[in-house]
Design a protein around this motif. Structure first.
Motif, PDB file in Angstrom:
ATOM      1  N   PRO A  39       0.807  -1.222   0.000  1.00 12.09           N
ATOM      2  CA  PRO A  39       0.000   0.000   0.000  1.00 12.09           C
ATOM      3  C   PRO A  39       0.837   1.268   0.000  1.00 12.09           C
ATOM      4  O   PRO A  39       0.481   2.254  -0.641  1.00 12.09           O
ATOM      5  N   TYR A  86      -5.829  -5.781  -6.339  1.00  8.83           N
ATOM      6  CA  TYR A  86      -6.713  -5.521  -5.200  1.00  8.83           C
ATOM      7  C   TYR A  86      -6.544  -6.593  -4.127  1.00  8.83           C
ATOM      8  O   TYR A  86      -6.374  -6.291  -2.938  1.00  8.83           O
ATOM      9  N   PHE A  90      -4.988  -5.784  -0.424  1.00  7.59           N
ATOM     10  CA  PHE A  90      -5.965  -5.670   0.659  1.00  7.59           C
ATOM     11  C   PHE A  90      -6.611  -6.990   1.080  1.00  7.59           C
ATOM     12  O   PHE A  90      -7.436  -6.998   1.997  1.00  7.59           O
ATOM     13  N   ASP A  93     -10.268  -6.999   1.674  1.00 12.33           N
ATOM     14  CA  ASP A  93     -10.851  -6.234   2.775  1.00 12.33           C
ATOM     15  C   ASP A  93     -11.168  -4.810   2.294  1.00 12.33           C
ATOM     16  O   ASP A  93     -10.267  -3.987   2.107  1.00 12.33           O
ATOM     17  N   GLU A  96      -9.837  -1.828   4.331  1.00 14.44           N
ATOM     18  CA  GLU A  96      -8.428  -1.478   4.126  1.00 14.44           C
ATOM     19  C   GLU A  96      -8.262  -0.634   2.869  1.00 14.44           C
ATOM     20  O   GLU A  96      -7.465   0.305   2.845  1.00 14.44           O
ATOM     21  N   GLU A  97      -9.031  -0.965   1.854  1.00 22.85           N
ATOM     22  CA  GLU A  97      -8.984  -0.151   0.637  1.00 22.85           C
ATOM     23  C   GLU A  97      -9.465   1.269   0.930  1.00 22.85           C
ATOM     24  O   GLU A  97      -8.866   2.247   0.459  1.00 22.85           O
TER      25      GLU A  97
END
Length: 279
Positions: A39, A86, A90, A93, A96-97
């Motif tokens: 991330p 994606y 994440f 989740d 979290e995104e």
């Protein structure tokens, strides 16, 4: 040198990686072992993309609301082109995104507290430069933004999505921005009047006025690092270096400091690296 030859060139990030850990440099540049998505890395890419695209808009439309919308547009396009990203980032989740996108929004909101983009007219964005210096070393880099005043003064701007370092740790950042000044000077024949780092996380600005002495010193610094790199490439010995950054390293599974056996070094990668210096 074409885009396919990037492995045979030095950049600020590659020099920084070598200084942090020669073995990580080997894995990344010579062996080309795949790096994990994260991330943090993806956030930097997304925020830079939004800031690059912001200046496509008419001046009066360069507002946070436009940047905010662009975050989601670019992110949706990214996921459409790379659906597995994606899940990798994440693990499915959604919360979290959402946190990830909110952190991007915060960085961009900070940017608008630091500059008024409606008053700027960048000459270049994501400017790619490549050059061979006086020591016959191939150098390259991407400059986030180049501003040129009506009188011809040049300002090089680099966006950072992390916090500004304490003064005693500014060295690597200063080297990076001086590297950009060097390749600009060598390709354009014009010394930038100002170098600027914008640390978006805490809205700190670092400004530096380069001199010809800085250009010479940066060339000398690059050559000194290259001599270490090329010596280790010829011997095949890139020692690991333990530091707090080890906790975030992409190559922990290959690191002897953690009990792993590194793969054999790529001889093809070594030869490619050594061609960084032109005979």
């Amino acid at each position: 040198m074409t885009s396919a030859d990037h492995s045979a060139a030095l950049s600020p990030s590659r020099i920084g990686t070598f200084r942090n850990c020669p073995l990580q440099f080997r894995f990344q540049v010579i062996d080309k072992l795949p790096a994990k998505e994260s991330p943090v890395r993806r956030r930097g890419t997304l925020v830079h993309s939004v800031l690059e695209n912001l200046f496509d808009l008419p001046a009066k439309e360069r507002r946070f609301e436009s940047a905010d919308q662009k975050i989601y547009e670019i992110w949706e396009d990214t996921i459409d082109e790379n659906p597995e990203l994606y899940a990798e980032l994440f693990k499915g989740d959604k919360s979290e995104e959402n946190q990830f996108l909110e952190s991007c929004r915060e960085l961009l909101a900070n940017y608008f507290l630091m500059e008024n983009p409606d008053r700027l007219n960048p000459a270049h964005r994501e400017k790619y430069l490549r050059v061979t210096n006086k020591d016959h070393l191939r150098l390259h880099g991407y400059i986030d933004r180049v501003d040129i005043s009506p009188t011809g003064l040049v300002r090089i701007v680099d966006y950072k999505t992390g916090k500004a370092p304490a003064e005693r740790y500014i060295g690597p950042y200063q080297f990076q921005i001086r590297f950009y000044a060097l390749i600009w000077y060598l390709t354009q024949g014009d010394l930038p009047a100002r170098l600027q780092l914008l640390f978006l996380k805490d809205r700190q600005v670092y400004t530096y006025t380069p001199t010809i002495a800085d250009i010479d010193a940066t060339n000398a610094e690059i050559l000194a690092v290259w001599e270490q790199i090329s010596s280790q490439a010829r011997s095949g010995d890139f020692p690991p270096r333990r530091s707090p950054l080890c906790n975030w390293c992409d190559y922990r599974a290959h690191c002897p400091l953690l009990g792993a056996n590194p793969p054999e070094i790529s001889e093809e990668g070594v030869q490619k690296l050594l061609s960084t210096q032109v005979n």
